[in-house]
Scaffold this active site. Structure first.
Site, PDB file in Angstrom:
ATOM      1  CG  ASN A 210      47.664  28.329  37.203  1.00 39.21           C
ATOM      2  OD1 ASN A 210      48.114  29.420  36.897  1.00 39.21           O
ATOM      3  ND2 ASN A 210      47.804  27.255  36.445  1.00 39.21           N
ATOM      4  CG  HIS A 211      47.040  33.893  37.392  1.00 44.33           C
ATOM      5  ND1 HIS A 211      46.940  34.955  38.257  1.00 44.33           N
ATOM      6  CD2 HIS A 211      48.355  33.749  37.136  1.00 44.33           C
ATOM      7  CE1 HIS A 211      48.132  35.435  38.500  1.00 44.33           C
ATOM      8  NE2 HIS A 211      49.020  34.722  37.842  1.00 44.33           N
ATOM      9  CB  SER A 212      40.465  32.078  38.185  1.00 45.29           C
ATOM     10  OG  SER A 212      40.528  31.376  39.402  1.00 45.29           O
ATOM     11  CG  PHE A 213      42.224  30.403  32.657  1.00 43.78           C
ATOM     12  CD1 PHE A 213      41.642  29.593  31.689  1.00 43.78           C
ATOM     13  CD2 PHE A 213      43.115  29.834  33.546  1.00 43.78           C
ATOM     14  CE1 PHE A 213      41.944  28.248  31.612  1.00 43.78           C
ATOM     15  CE2 PHE A 213      43.423  28.482  33.474  1.00 43.78           C
ATOM     16  CZ  PHE A 213      42.844  27.689  32.508  1.00 43.78           C
TER      17      PHE A 213
END
Length: 182
Positions: free
Chosen positions: A107-110
């Site tokens: 997943n994308h890091s945020f």
């Protein structure tokens, strides 16, 4: 040879090239007359790509599994038409997968708000495990790192965002237990 911490042979690489260039486009296994032949050709090729490939496995038309060098799939299981699965997935025995399922491994890091999300990269790759005797409906989306327990059914269109116990019937967005098979 070695690619991204995965070792593979020339035989595996050649089989992967044949699959990606030719076999992925052949007719689905349900197509009259030629469907069974196309299924056998894809199976014969994928046996040489996957880390483990059981008996009577059905890799359908348009199935995308990355390199597949770490993929394990058990007897009588399949990857559905136009499905995308990570190359490190574990699929047990007697697993049915409907068309157009999408299984994510990252997943994308945020985490940081001082850096734009597009610049934060991705999370670590998480393994997805699908245990034995599972039925996955059409267009199911798996978030990274899901474990689907034995005997479960995942309803069509479900966004599988957490893990559930054995013999669960799961559906919805976000996923929830509809009932148990026990």
């Amino acid at each position: 040879m070695k690619y991204k911490n995965v070792e593979f042979s020339v035989k595996q690489f050649t089989a992967l090239i044949i699959y990606k260039l030719f076999l992925v486009w052949l007719a689905s296994s349900t197509t009259p007359i030629i469907g069974k032949i196309c299924r056998k050709l894809r199976y014969s090729c994928c046996r040489h790509i996957f880390l483990y490939c059981g008996k009577n496995v059905n890799i359908e038309r348009g199935a995308n599994f990355g390199s597949g060098f770490r993929l394990r799939i058990g007897d009588n299981s399949g990857i559905g038409v136009n499905c995308t699965v990570p190359g490190n997935i574990v699929i047990g025995k007697n697993v049915m997968m409907g068309p157009e399922c999408y299984i994510l491994s990252t997943n994308h890091s945020f985490d940081r708000i001082d850096v734009p999300m597009i610049e934060q990269g991705n999370t670590f790759q998480l393994d997805t495990i699908i245990e034995d005797d599972v039925w996955i409906g059409r267009q199911v989306i798996f978030t990274p790192g899901r474990i689907v327990k034995k005997g479960s059914i995942i309803a069509a269109g479900c966004v599988l965002s957490k893990n559930f116990s054995e013999y669960s019937i799961i559906g919805g967005n976000p996923s929830r237990i509809i009932k148990t098979r026990i």
